[in-house]
Design a protein around this motif. Structure first.
Motif, PDB file in Angstrom:
ATOM      1  N   SER A 272     -12.609  17.586 -10.562  1.00 23.12           N
ATOM      2  CA  SER A 272     -11.847  17.819 -11.676  1.00 23.12           C
ATOM      3  C   SER A 272     -11.945  16.804 -12.744  1.00 23.12           C
ATOM      4  O   SER A 272     -11.756  15.536 -12.724  1.00 23.12           O
ATOM      5  N   GLY A 273     -12.482  17.265 -13.826  1.00 29.55           N
ATOM      6  CA  GLY A 273     -12.800  16.374 -15.221  1.00 29.55           C
ATOM      7  C   GLY A 273     -13.930  15.366 -14.621  1.00 29.55           C
ATOM      8  O   GLY A 273     -13.778  14.464 -15.677  1.00 29.55           O
ATOM      9  N   CYS A 274     -14.909  15.574 -14.427  1.00 23.74           N
ATOM     10  CA  CYS A 274     -15.838  14.660 -13.968  1.00 23.74           C
ATOM     11  C   CYS A 274     -17.088  14.886 -14.772  1.00 23.74           C
ATOM     12  O   CYS A 274     -18.022  14.528 -14.298  1.00 23.74           O
ATOM     13  N   LYS A 275     -16.886  15.621 -15.921  1.00 20.37           N
ATOM     14  CA  LYS A 275     -18.165  15.578 -17.035  1.00 20.37           C
ATOM     15  C   LYS A 275     -19.304  16.328 -16.203  1.00 20.37           C
ATOM     16  O   LYS A 275     -19.393  17.259 -15.679  1.00 20.37           O
ATOM     17  N   ASP A 276     -20.552  15.684 -16.358  1.00 16.30           N
ATOM     18  CA  ASP A 276     -21.660  16.178 -15.860  1.00 16.30           C
ATOM     19  C   ASP A 276     -21.879  15.914 -14.198  1.00 16.30           C
ATOM     20  O   ASP A 276     -22.674  16.327 -13.550  1.00 16.30           O
ATOM     21  N   GLY A 277     -20.871  15.106 -13.557  1.00 11.76           N
ATOM     22  CA  GLY A 277     -20.807  14.856 -12.217  1.00 11.76           C
ATOM     23  C   GLY A 277     -21.826  13.872 -11.543  1.00 11.76           C
ATOM     24  O   GLY A 277     -21.750  13.514 -10.530  1.00 11.76           O
ATOM     25  N   ASN A 278     -22.733  13.238 -12.721  1.00 14.18           N
ATOM     26  CA  ASN A 278     -23.355  12.169 -12.119  1.00 14.18           C
ATOM     27  C   ASN A 278     -23.078  11.258 -11.446  1.00 14.18           C
ATOM     28  O   ASN A 278     -23.485  10.597 -10.346  1.00 14.18           O
ATOM     29  N   ILE A 279     -21.767  10.783 -11.861  1.00 16.24           N
ATOM     30  CA  ILE A 279     -21.137   9.520 -11.100  1.00 16.24           C
ATOM     31  C   ILE A 279     -20.406  10.155 -10.178  1.00 16.24           C
ATOM     32  O   ILE A 279     -20.581   9.420  -9.013  1.00 16.24           O
ATOM     33  N   ALA A 280     -19.480  11.099 -10.280  1.00 10.29           N
ATOM     34  CA  ALA A 280     -18.685  11.344  -9.189  1.00 10.29           C
ATOM     35  C   ALA A 280     -19.134  11.941  -8.052  1.00 10.29           C
ATOM     36  O   ALA A 280     -19.106  11.628  -6.654  1.00 10.29           O
ATOM     37  N   VAL A 281     -20.256  12.901  -7.975  1.00  9.31           N
ATOM     38  CA  VAL A 281     -20.826  13.696  -6.960  1.00  9.31           C
ATOM     39  C   VAL A 281     -21.872  12.570  -6.161  1.00  9.31           C
ATOM     40  O   VAL A 281     -21.539  12.680  -4.973  1.00  9.31           O
ATOM     41  N   LYS A 282     -22.244  11.693  -6.934  1.00 11.46           N
ATOM     42  CA  LYS A 282     -23.171  10.966  -6.081  1.00 11.46           C
ATOM     43  C   LYS A 282     -22.534   9.776  -5.522  1.00 11.46           C
ATOM     44  O   LYS A 282     -22.759   9.367  -4.564  1.00 11.46           O
ATOM     45  N   ARG A 283     -21.470   9.461  -6.148  1.00  8.23           N
ATOM     46  CA  ARG A 283     -20.406   8.368  -5.266  1.00  8.23           C
ATOM     47  C   ARG A 283     -19.965   9.196  -4.223  1.00  8.23           C
ATOM     48  O   ARG A 283     -19.755   8.294  -3.283  1.00  8.23           O
ATOM     49  N   TRP A 284     -19.404  10.325  -4.530  1.00  8.66           N
ATOM     50  CA  TRP A 284     -18.846  11.045  -3.243  1.00  8.66           C
ATOM     51  C   TRP A 284     -19.871  11.135  -2.093  1.00  8.66           C
ATOM     52  O   TRP A 284     -19.560  11.141  -0.880  1.00  8.66           O
ATOM     53  N   MET A 285     -21.041  11.304  -2.518  1.00 11.46           N
ATOM     54  CA  MET A 285     -21.823  11.819  -1.544  1.00 11.46           C
ATOM     55  C   MET A 285     -22.269  10.613  -0.562  1.00 11.46           C
ATOM     56  O   MET A 285     -23.063  10.602   0.399  1.00 11.46           O
ATOM     57  N   GLU A 349     -17.706  22.604  -9.293  1.00  3.29           N
ATOM     58  CA  GLU A 349     -17.277  21.804 -10.581  1.00  3.29           C
ATOM     59  C   GLU A 349     -16.017  22.518 -10.774  1.00  3.29           C
ATOM     60  O   GLU A 349     -15.740  23.511 -11.149  1.00  3.29           O
ATOM     61  N   GLY A 350     -14.894  21.603 -11.460  1.00  3.75           N
ATOM     62  CA  GLY A 350     -13.572  22.088 -11.909  1.00  3.75           C
ATOM     63  C   GLY A 350     -13.480  22.769 -13.510  1.00  3.75           C
ATOM     64  O   GLY A 350     -14.549  22.442 -13.910  1.00  3.75           O
ATOM     65  N   VAL A 351     -12.448  23.063 -13.729  1.00  5.58           N
ATOM     66  CA  VAL A 351     -12.571  23.462 -15.263  1.00  5.58           C
ATOM     67  C   VAL A 351     -11.205  22.973 -15.899  1.00  5.58           C
ATOM     68  O   VAL A 351     -10.175  22.667 -15.142  1.00  5.58           O
ATOM     69  N   GLU A 352     -11.005  22.959 -17.204  1.00  2.09           N
ATOM     70  CA  GLU A 352      -9.816  22.506 -17.887  1.00  2.09           C
ATOM     71  C   GLU A 352      -8.773  23.361 -17.435  1.00  2.09           C
ATOM     72  O   GLU A 352      -8.843  24.746 -17.523  1.00  2.09           O
ATOM     73  N   GLU A 353      -7.562  22.892 -17.297  1.00  5.33           N
ATOM     74  CA  GLU A 353      -6.513  24.077 -16.675  1.00  5.33           C
ATOM     75  C   GLU A 353      -5.765  24.537 -17.803  1.00  5.33           C
ATOM     76  O   GLU A 353      -4.415  24.587 -18.333  1.00  5.33           O
ATOM     77  N   THR A 354      -6.504  25.299 -18.844  1.00  7.47           N
ATOM     78  CA  THR A 354      -5.960  26.206 -19.890  1.00  7.47           C
ATOM     79  C   THR A 354      -6.357  27.571 -19.914  1.00  7.47           C
ATOM     80  O   THR A 354      -7.775  27.690 -19.345  1.00  7.47           O
ATOM     81  N   ALA A 365      -7.650  24.199  -5.761  1.00  9.52           N
ATOM     82  CA  ALA A 365      -6.907  23.131  -5.339  1.00  9.52           C
ATOM     83  C   ALA A 365      -6.337  23.489  -3.897  1.00  9.52           C
ATOM     84  O   ALA A 365      -6.368  22.657  -2.872  1.00  9.52           O
ATOM     85  N   LYS A 366      -6.256  24.777  -3.729  1.00  9.49           N
ATOM     86  CA  LYS A 366      -5.577  25.176  -2.567  1.00  9.49           C
ATOM     87  C   LYS A 366      -6.571  25.583  -1.561  1.00  9.49           C
ATOM     88  O   LYS A 366      -6.394  25.280  -0.151  1.00  9.49           O
ATOM     89  N   VAL A 372     -11.467  15.544  -6.217  1.00 14.71           N
ATOM     90  CA  VAL A 372     -11.901  14.190  -6.722  1.00 14.71           C
ATOM     91  C   VAL A 372     -11.611  14.080  -8.270  1.00 14.71           C
ATOM     92  O   VAL A 372     -11.969  15.235  -8.924  1.00 14.71           O
ATOM     93  N   HIS A 373     -10.804  13.431  -8.873  1.00 17.15           N
ATOM     94  CA  HIS A 373     -10.427  13.291 -10.137  1.00 17.15           C
ATOM     95  C   HIS A 373     -11.508  12.313 -11.149  1.00 17.15           C
ATOM     96  O   HIS A 373     -12.076  11.407 -10.486  1.00 17.15           O
ATOM     97  N   ALA A 374     -11.580  12.578 -12.356  1.00 19.47           N
ATOM     98  CA  ALA A 374     -12.247  11.626 -13.396  1.00 19.47           C
ATOM     99  C   ALA A 374     -11.915  10.310 -13.021  1.00 19.47           C
ATOM    100  O   ALA A 374     -12.633   9.322 -13.030  1.00 19.47           O
TER     101      ALA A 374
END
Length: 378
Positions: A272-285, A349-354, A365-366, A372-374
């Motif tokens: 959620s809100g992790c931009k291009d995912g480069n940091i969040a996905v690599k760190r989670w993996m 990849e998530g999307v803005e909640e609007t 989410a369910k 994983v949040h930004a």
């Protein structure tokens, strides 16, 4: 009891309405709708059918045996209420509200704008109501909507039977958006599936409660919260959000607030809100036990880098869509698709909640094993 499940094709374009009466020019479609309409009028009998949101599993909302058959086919908890689908305002006032004969005035503008369509309203259940207490899970309200899909509306009109109809999937599985999804989950459990092609919206209806003050959004769906506020007028401008998940012991007034939902067999990780995912996905993996790329699926939206750029070379990759509306349309289909390929891990990849994004993120989410949040990147 094991049934022989038959898929009955229907032509959506062959169905039109003159007032509340369906006119069907294709003989195969007419015959198959007649079969399904006769079926849902029988106590304890159900059929699956397309709506504009997802495929539904319908039986008479007035009959305990039929509602029990819905719960049994889905293996659904009996304290999870069902939404009732109708074909006209007249059917509501003639059958569902025989004493008051009036839909509360607070819903008037929303009904004018969004019915038929993916909006469910909560109506009061009065003493002596014909609606089965199993439909409402014993509560004093019932969710009602008028579907836009010609097949759904024609089925309800021809049978003159308000249909309790949750999504036509096995409980906890992603909702079905094509007939083959229904067959995969419910083959041998139900007699007929009306095949009207792919659903347009892709997520279930929005559920609102105008019986409380201020009115409440109980489940985001095919009509956005912004549009409810814009077109509802008056009190709807003060619309508040219900909490996303109810406690296990808490009574709920609508589906989707209790129990795990929309989940494939594989573990879903939502970013959620992790931009291009480069940091969040690599760190989670780095902490993930799954190292085989062929067992990993990446569902990208508008911002995530490719699987190769995320060090997931060889992973199964799908594009959910460039915006929230496209993601809503594709979400359940793609979750099922990659799950059936045998992956053990699905990164989404998530999307803005609007707008439609609120419904997409509610479903994800369910479904998720982990979110994983930004802020988790810091």
């Amino acid at each position: 009891m094991t049934l022989s499940t038959k898929i009955l094709p229907v032509s959506v374009s062959s169905i039109t309405f003159e007032g509340n009466v369906p006119k069907i020019v294709d003989e195969v479609t007419k015959s198959n709708l007649d079969i399904a309409a006769d079926e849902v009028k029988k106590p304890g009998h159900v059929v699956a059918f397309p709506t504009e949101t997802v495929y539904g599993l319908g039986g008479s909302a007035l009959c305990d045996e039929s509602v029990r058959a819905i719960y049994a086919a889905k293996n659904r908890p009996a304290d999870n209420p069902l939404i009732v689908h109708v074909s006209s305002h007249e059917q509501i006032e003639r059958i569902l509200l025989p004493q008051s004969h009036k839909i509360p005035a607070i819903y008037e503008k929303l009904i004018q704008k969004f019915w038929p369509g993916p909006l469910t309203i909560l109506l009061p259940v009065e003493e002596g109501s014909p609606v089965s207490k199993l439909t409402t899970a014993g509560q004093n309200t019932v969710g009602v909507r008028m579907p836009l899909h010609p097949v759904a509306r024609a089925l309800i009109a021809q049978s003159d039977t308000p249909l309790a109809a949750p999504s036509a999937n096995a409980s906890t599985r992603p909702s079905p958006t094509i007939a083959s999804h229904v067959y995969h989950d419910l083959n041998g459990r139900i007699p007929y599936i009306l095949d009207g092609g792919a659903c347009d919206v892709g997520v279930e209806s929005t559920v609102v409660d105008g019986l409380t003050s201020p009115p409440m959004l109980l489940r985001p769906g095919g009509v956005s919260a912004e549009d409810i506020r814009k077109y509802g007028g008056g009190e709807w401008e003060n619309l508040v959000m219900a909490k996303m998940t109810a406690d296990k012991s808490e009574a709920v007034r609508t589906p989707g607030m209790k129990y795990r939902h929309y989940s494939p067999t594989a573990k879903v990780v939502l970013f959620s809100g992790c931009k291009d995912g480069n940091i969040a996905v690599k760190r989670w993996m780095q902490k993930s036990p799954e190292r085989d790329p062929s067992k990993i699926a990446l569902l990208r939206g508008a911002s995530f880098s490719s699987a190769a750029e995320l060090n997931l070379e060889g992973a199964i990759e799908r594009h959910l869509g460039k915006n929230a509306t496209e993601m809503a349309h594709n979400l359940f289909k793609m979750l099922r698709e990659v799950d059936e390929l045998g992956v053990s891990l699905i990164l989404v990849e998530g999307v803005e909640e609007t707008g439609d994004g609120l419904a997409v993120m509610n479903r994800l989410a369910k479904a998720a094993f982990e979110v994983v949040h930004a802020t988790d990147e810091n």
